[in-house]
Structure formats: C-alpha cells, structure tokens
Design an enzyme around this catalytic site. Structure first.
Site, PDB file in Angstrom:
ATOM      1  N   GLU A  23      42.305 -58.540 -43.947  1.00  0.00           N
ATOM      2  CA  GLU A  23      41.995 -57.567 -44.995  1.00  0.00           C
ATOM      3  C   GLU A  23      41.538 -58.273 -46.267  1.00  0.00           C
ATOM      4  O   GLU A  23      42.001 -59.371 -46.576  1.00  0.00           O
ATOM      5  CB  GLU A  23      43.233 -56.718 -45.292  1.00  0.00           C
ATOM      6  CG  GLU A  23      43.833 -56.086 -44.039  1.00  0.00           C
ATOM      7  CD  GLU A  23      45.217 -55.488 -44.263  1.00  0.00           C
ATOM      8  OE1 GLU A  23      45.537 -55.141 -45.419  1.00  0.00           O
ATOM      9  OE2 GLU A  23      45.969 -55.383 -43.286  1.00  0.00           O
ATOM     10  N   GLU A  31      43.766 -47.179 -50.345  1.00  0.00           N
ATOM     11  CA  GLU A  31      45.155 -46.978 -49.936  1.00  0.00           C
ATOM     12  C   GLU A  31      46.037 -46.957 -51.180  1.00  0.00           C
ATOM     13  O   GLU A  31      45.824 -47.736 -52.116  1.00  0.00           O
ATOM     14  CB  GLU A  31      45.606 -48.106 -49.002  1.00  0.00           C
ATOM     15  CG  GLU A  31      47.079 -48.042 -48.605  1.00  0.00           C
ATOM     16  CD  GLU A  31      47.506 -49.237 -47.750  1.00  0.00           C
ATOM     17  OE1 GLU A  31      48.722 -49.370 -47.514  1.00  0.00           O
ATOM     18  OE2 GLU A  31      46.639 -50.032 -47.326  1.00  0.00           O
TER      19      GLU A  31
END
Length: 414
Positions: A202, A313
């Site tokens: 990520e 997120e």
C-alpha cells in the site's frame, strides 16, 4: 481479652492490606520500568546513527543515514515509463526540504520519538495497522456498516493477474475528530484471500495523529503478508521495504495541500513488479524511484496481484456513540467535482508485459454511501478517474470501539 484480640486482628488485616498494596505498587512500577526499557530498545533499533540531521519546519527530525542494504541492478527507467499529461501539475515537495537535503549515498529517515511509541497500544503494535483494515468489496451489501470500524470509498479491479498499479492522487488535509482515528488515500496491491493470508502493498498519503502526533498530511507506505497480524508495518518502522532514494522521506509531511475552491495539488504513485528479480518497486512522481519490497516477503504477491484498489479509508471509532465527523479526502461528496471533492486520476494497471494499461471492469465500493461515496468517470486528459470522500451526515448507534489503551495511558511516560 476479646477486645484485645479484635484489635490484633485489625492490625494484622491492615498490615496484610498494606503488604498487598505495596506488592501491587512495586509490580506496577516494575512493569512500567520494563515497558520504558522496551520502548528505549525499540527506539535504538529504529533510529540509526545519522551522517547528517535536518530539522524540519513541521517539528520532524530527518536523519540522513547510510542504507544497510545496497541492492544490485537498480531500476531501469525504460521498464515502466508513462508521463500522462494533465492540466493540473504543480510540483509537490516535503516540508523538510526547506532546511536541506540528504547526501546522495544516504536515505532520509523520519526520527521516531519516545512519544510516538507511547501513543501505541504496545511496542509490538507500534507502526502497524489493526486487523481487518482492508476493504473487501463483496463483504457487505451497500450502506452496511463495516464492523471493523474502518470505512472506505474505493474503485477496484479483480479477475486477472496484475503486476502493478498507478494513480495520481489529489492531496488534502482532512479534519480528524479523534486522535485514534485516521484518514488516508492510497492504492492497494492485493494477493490471496481476505482471510489470514492476505498479502498487501500500500502507498499514498494519510493524516494520522496516533502514528505521527499531528494532523499533517504525510506520504506513507505499508505492507503485510498475513492480513495485518504479525508481519509488516508503516514506512520504515520494521524491516521489509528497502529504500534507495535520498530525496524523499517515508512518513514526512507533503506540502502544499489542496484548498476548497482553491489551488489543487496531487501526487503520482506507481508500484510495479520487476519481471527479472520479482521485487515490487515504488516510484513517487515522475522523478523519484524510492525503493522496493523484496519478493521473498510475500507468498501470493511473489507471483502477481489478484486485485487492485484505489481510494480513501477512515477509522470510525464512533465517539459518544455517534458516527465520526472525520473527513475522507476533502471532506466533500464526489458530486461537487473538481476543486471541491478529492480525486484519483489516470488510474492504470501494469500487465504481464510490464506495460501500463487502463483498468478493465472498474468497480466501486463503499460501506455507507450517505457518509463516504465514490463516482467514476473517464476522459482524454484524466483517463479513468473518480471523485470520492465526504463527511458524516447522520448519527449511528455505537457498535464498535477500538478497546485499546495507549502505553501512555497505561502510565509509561517519560
């Protein structure tokens, strides 16, 4: 006689209680002492002796250290090259650049402070995400709350073998309601199932008061090979990612950031698998190859990725039993469009021939579209893109709590 005996029992009881209190107090002090020693040892492991030190205007200390590992055969710029033209391209730098740069043969490392570690629930968990912090598009019907406390607004592709991904990400500084919450915008390179063996790489930007001690927007990376259980970490907070670049510091503040109805800034991130060595490389912007994740870190990703995700997120800890007001992206809904809502543009995947291509079958997912939403589109300049984000709109009954106290709350402070 009876009276005297009663007095003796009372004195004995008080003595016993005092002994218990003294034992508990000594045990507590010993526990705190051990934890402080553990924190100090961890700091020694993380903070290497610097060749040069730079004080950043935002309060960070950047240590220019010599990398412990020198990789062979650095990246060939012709392997994956794509410089999409866009109407919005304003140079972005990091805050520490204002006060100097690291020598070429060193890497910049954000120094970890004692208070950084003390904010974590334990030394072992410092720099790690909590379990189940991954968006699983088919895990819930639309508008259902994610029981893990994490909420997402993402675009994704699956059903093929992927060897990397790229996106240009609009940079903002979202407001965070609680220190234990965060807001991030990133891409995910995923392999395996969403069970105990998930592999994930990520990268993106995040605002995380718990991790960094402030509300600055920072560049970050993360990796795990077991669904965030025992492996992986943010940035350089454990072994794994091997940095080779002297210009960009993982975890350092990105500047400037976008403003509502004002100038817009974005960063480009490319992650791809070197077909020769099999390592996963990361490029920041068009000029900075930052380093790589060795293929041996992973099981599924040692071969290829099975899903790519792009998006935002947030952590919703439901303070006071109500949905958090923590913002995702700009804090505005996608329908507001450019200059108001945050975006990902020029979304691409890397195929088996090591070429960047437009994603096929781009899907979207969000747990609660009335809180955080996503809308996709495509055009000539931006290719495949989407706007995403939002604030909370309504109160939701509390059904999630992190349940973890920081080391500082347990009494381990300097």
């Amino acid at each position: 006689m009876g009276s005297s005996g009663g007095c003796g029992v009372t004195i004995l009881l008080l003595f016993c209680l005092w002994g218990v209190f003294f034992s508990l107090s000594s045990a507590a002090r010993l526990s705190v002492s051990r934890q402080k020693l553990e924190v100090a040892k961890h700091l020694n492991r993380l903070n290497k002796s610097p060749v040069k030190t730079i004080q950043s205007p935002d309060g960070d200390t950047i240590d220019c250290t010599r990398p412990s590992f020198h990789p062979e055969g650095l990246f060939d710029e012709n392997k994956v090259s794509e410089n999409p033209k866009a109407k919005v391209h304003i140079p972005i730098s990091q805050a520490w650049h204002a006060n100097g740069r690291c020598p070429e043969d060193t890497i910049p490392v954000r120094r970890t402070k004692e208070e950084d570690v003390l904010r974590a629930s334990s030394v072992r968990r410092y720099g790690r995400k909590k379990h189940r912090a991954i968006p699983k598009p088919r895990s819930a019907e639309p508008d259902l709350i994610n029981q893990s406390g994490h909420q997402h607004a993402i675009a994704y592709v699956e059903g093929d073998k992927y060897y990397g991904a790229k996106a240009t990400i609009n940079v903002w500084e979202p407001k965070i309601q609680q220190p234990n919450e965060f807001s991030l915008s990133q891409l995910w390179i995923l392999g395996g199932s969403f069970g105990q063996d998930l592999n994930s790489i990520e990268a993106g930007w995040q605002v995380s008061p718990d991790l960094y001690g402030d509300n600055n927007t920072r560049l970050f990376t993360y990796w795990t090979s077991d669904a965030y259980q025992a492996t992986g970490c943010y940035n350089l907070l454990c072994s794994g990612f091997i940095q080779v670049n002297s210009e960009i510091a993982m975890g350092a503040t990105i500047t400037p950031v976008s403003g509502y109805r004002n100038s817009q800034y974005d960063i480009s991130i490319l992650i791809w698998k070197d077909p020769k060595e099999g390592h996963w490389w990361m490029q920041f912007g068009n000029d900075y190859v930052l380093g790589y994740w060795p293929s041996f870190l992973f099981s599924y990703l040692a071969d290829s990725a099975s899903m790519i995700e792009w998006g935002g997120e947030v952590v919703n800890s439901e303070p006071d039993g109500q949905h958090t007001s923590t913002q995702m992206g700009s804090g505005h809904f996608p329908e507001e469009g450019f200059g108001k809502a945050s975006y990902f543009r020029n979304i691409q995947v890397v195929d088996s021939s090591n070429n960047l291509k437009a994603p096929k079958g781009l899907g979207t997912f969000t747990e609660q579209s009335n809180c955080y939403d996503v809308q996709t589109g495509s055009n000539g300049d931006w290719g495949h893109y989407f706007y995403y984000g939002g604030p909370e709109l309504e109160n939701i009954t509390a059904n999630n709590n992190t349940g973890e106290d920081s080391l500082a709350e347990k009494g381990v402070n300097g």
